[in-house]
Design an enzyme around this catalytic site. Structure first.
Site, PDB file in Angstrom:
ATOM      1  N   GLU A  12       0.817  -1.223   0.000  1.00 37.14           N
ATOM      2  CA  GLU A  12       0.000   0.000   0.000  1.00 37.14           C
ATOM      3  C   GLU A  12       0.851   1.274   0.000  1.00 37.14           C
ATOM      4  OE1 GLU A  12      -4.156  -1.617   1.956  1.00 37.14           O
ATOM      5  OE2 GLU A  12      -2.541  -1.083   3.335  1.00 37.14           O
ATOM      6  N   ASP A 196     -11.599  -6.371  -3.556  1.00 35.61           N
ATOM      7  CA  ASP A 196     -12.435  -7.590  -3.516  1.00 35.61           C
ATOM      8  C   ASP A 196     -13.812  -7.205  -2.982  1.00 35.61           C
ATOM      9  OD1 ASP A 196     -10.524  -7.592  -0.885  1.00 35.61           O
ATOM     10  OD2 ASP A 196     -12.565  -8.216  -0.405  1.00 35.61           O
TER      11      ASP A 196
HETATM   12  O1  4EH Z   1      -4.685  -4.867   5.955  1.00 38.09           O
HETATM   13  C1  4EH Z   1      -5.682  -5.829   5.708  1.00 38.09           C
HETATM   14  C2  4EH Z   1      -5.423  -6.574   4.411  1.00 38.09           C
HETATM   15  C3  4EH Z   1      -6.086  -7.929   4.329  1.00 38.09           C
HETATM   16  S1  4EH Z   1      -5.453  -9.143   5.423  1.00 38.09           S
HETATM   17  C4  4EH Z   1      -7.021  -5.123   5.479  1.00 38.09           C
HETATM   18  N1  4EH Z   1      -6.898  -4.665   4.106  1.00 38.09           N
HETATM   19  C5  4EH Z   1      -6.115  -5.649   3.396  1.00 38.09           C
HETATM   20  C6  4EH Z   1      -8.141  -4.223   3.466  1.00 38.09           C
HETATM   21  C7  4EH Z   1      -9.073  -5.293   2.948  1.00 38.09           C
HETATM   22  C8  4EH Z   1      -9.933  -6.084   3.711  1.00 38.09           C
HETATM   23  N2  4EH Z   1     -10.141  -6.177   5.049  1.00 38.09           N
HETATM   24  C9  4EH Z   1     -11.080  -7.055   5.474  1.00 38.09           C
HETATM   25  C10 4EH Z   1      -9.276  -5.622   1.627  1.00 38.09           C
HETATM   26  N3  4EH Z   1     -10.236  -6.591   1.542  1.00 38.09           N
HETATM   27  C11 4EH Z   1     -10.652  -6.879   2.802  1.00 38.09           C
HETATM   28  C12 4EH Z   1     -11.616  -7.798   3.314  1.00 38.09           C
HETATM   29  N4  4EH Z   1     -11.786  -7.862   4.662  1.00 38.09           N
HETATM   30  N5  4EH Z   1     -12.351  -8.589   2.505  1.00 38.09           N
HETATM   31  C13 4EH Z   1      -4.135  -9.876   4.628  1.00 38.09           C
HETATM   32  C14 4EH Z   1      -4.094 -10.148   3.303  1.00 38.09           C
HETATM   33  N6  4EH Z   1      -3.045 -10.718   2.725  1.00 38.09           N
HETATM   34  C15 4EH Z   1      -1.979 -11.049   3.441  1.00 38.09           C
HETATM   35  C16 4EH Z   1      -1.998 -10.795   4.780  1.00 38.09           C
HETATM   36  N7  4EH Z   1      -3.065 -10.246   5.347  1.00 38.09           N
END
Ligand code: 4EH
Length: 233
Positions: A12, A196
């Site tokens: 990010e 997503d």
């Molecule tokens: O910082 C976390 C990341 C996912 S966890 C929250 N961010 C991305 C936003 C996000 C989010 N949060 C909750 C995007 N889509 C989301 C969702 N629910 N569906 C992560 C992901 N990849 C590797 C490690 N941790």
């Protein structure tokens, strides 16, 4: 003016570091902070690591240790609202913690005594963002963002968050950044680009679109920074 730009994940803030190219790295509170100068203004960039506690520590560090006077958050989010597609931008008008629950004592979800369910974002920064979006012909949605320490990949959970908080998008850091900034009187702005739809395809979509959506958000943040430093000049 000292401006903080914060993300949660390396992906990010990577486009921002690439943009500034030259920066000093300062290690503090088990985290790295990247200090640069842009048009005579100091900018501190950091990613917090994932989740509300990490985000609060980083926001607090940016304010108290580094003296930042404004905080801009850039990152990705899961969409709730039907009119948000992958890559679309949303700015938070207010944020709530969807996983904060003392409802057993009759309190609303997201509420604790002496707190409030919603933390409001700064109206002036939102107005600037709308102007920037309009000038550049970029679609920018405004809405409530719900935050919790869970990656949501389940339509039932998503719908519950949608109706309980009237939220348009969800993520894992915004509300804790908001709470930290509001507690200290620091103006903040939370921008997210959709990676997503927080449904059964979420983990796959997230992996596919993290980088591209993070770049969309970072590009808009740079346009905001340009406007903020020009307004000051
Ligand atoms: O910082 C976390 C990341 C996912 S966890 C929250 N961010 C991305 C936003 C996000 C989010 N949060 C909750 C995007 N889509 C989301 C969702 N629910 N569906 C992560 C992901 N990849 C590797 C490690 N941790």
């Amino acid at each position: 003016m000292k401006i903080a730009i914060m993300g949660a994940m390396p992906e990010e803030i990577a486009p921002l570091l690439e943009y500034f190219k030259v920066y000093e790295t300062i290690v503090y509170a088990n985290n790295s902070f990247y200090k640069t100068t842009y048009k005579n203004h100091e900018i501190i960039i950091a990613y917090s690591k994932i989740g509300k506690v990490n985000a609060a520590i980083t926001a607090l560090s940016l304010i108290q240790k580094f003296g930042c006077e404004q905080l801009l958050f850039s990152g990705v989010a899961g969409a709730i609202s039907k009119d948000l597609s992958i890559g679309d931008l949303i700015v938070a008008t207010a944020l709530a913690q969807h996983d904060l629950d003392i409802s057993a004592f009759g309190h609303p979800y997201g509420f604790v005594p002496e707190g409030s369910v919603f933390e409001k974002a700064d109206a002036r920064l939102i107005a600037i963002a709308k102007k920037v979006a309009q000038e550049k012909g970029i679609k920018l949605k405004e809405g409530i963002i719900a935050t919790g320490d869970q990656f949501i990949c389940d339509s039932t959970k998503k719908e519950w968050i949608a109706k309980t908080f009237d939220a348009s998008a969800l993520e894992m850091e915004g509300a804790s950044v908001a709470l930290t900034c509001n507690a200290l009187g620091v103006k903040f702005f939370i921008l997210r680009s959709i990676s997503d739809a927080a449904d059964m395809d979420a983990s796959f979509d997230f992996d596919t679109f993290l980088q591209s959506s993070a770049s969309v958000s970072a590009d808009f943040i740079m346009a905001m920074v340009d406007r903020l430093v020009d307004d000051q000049a």
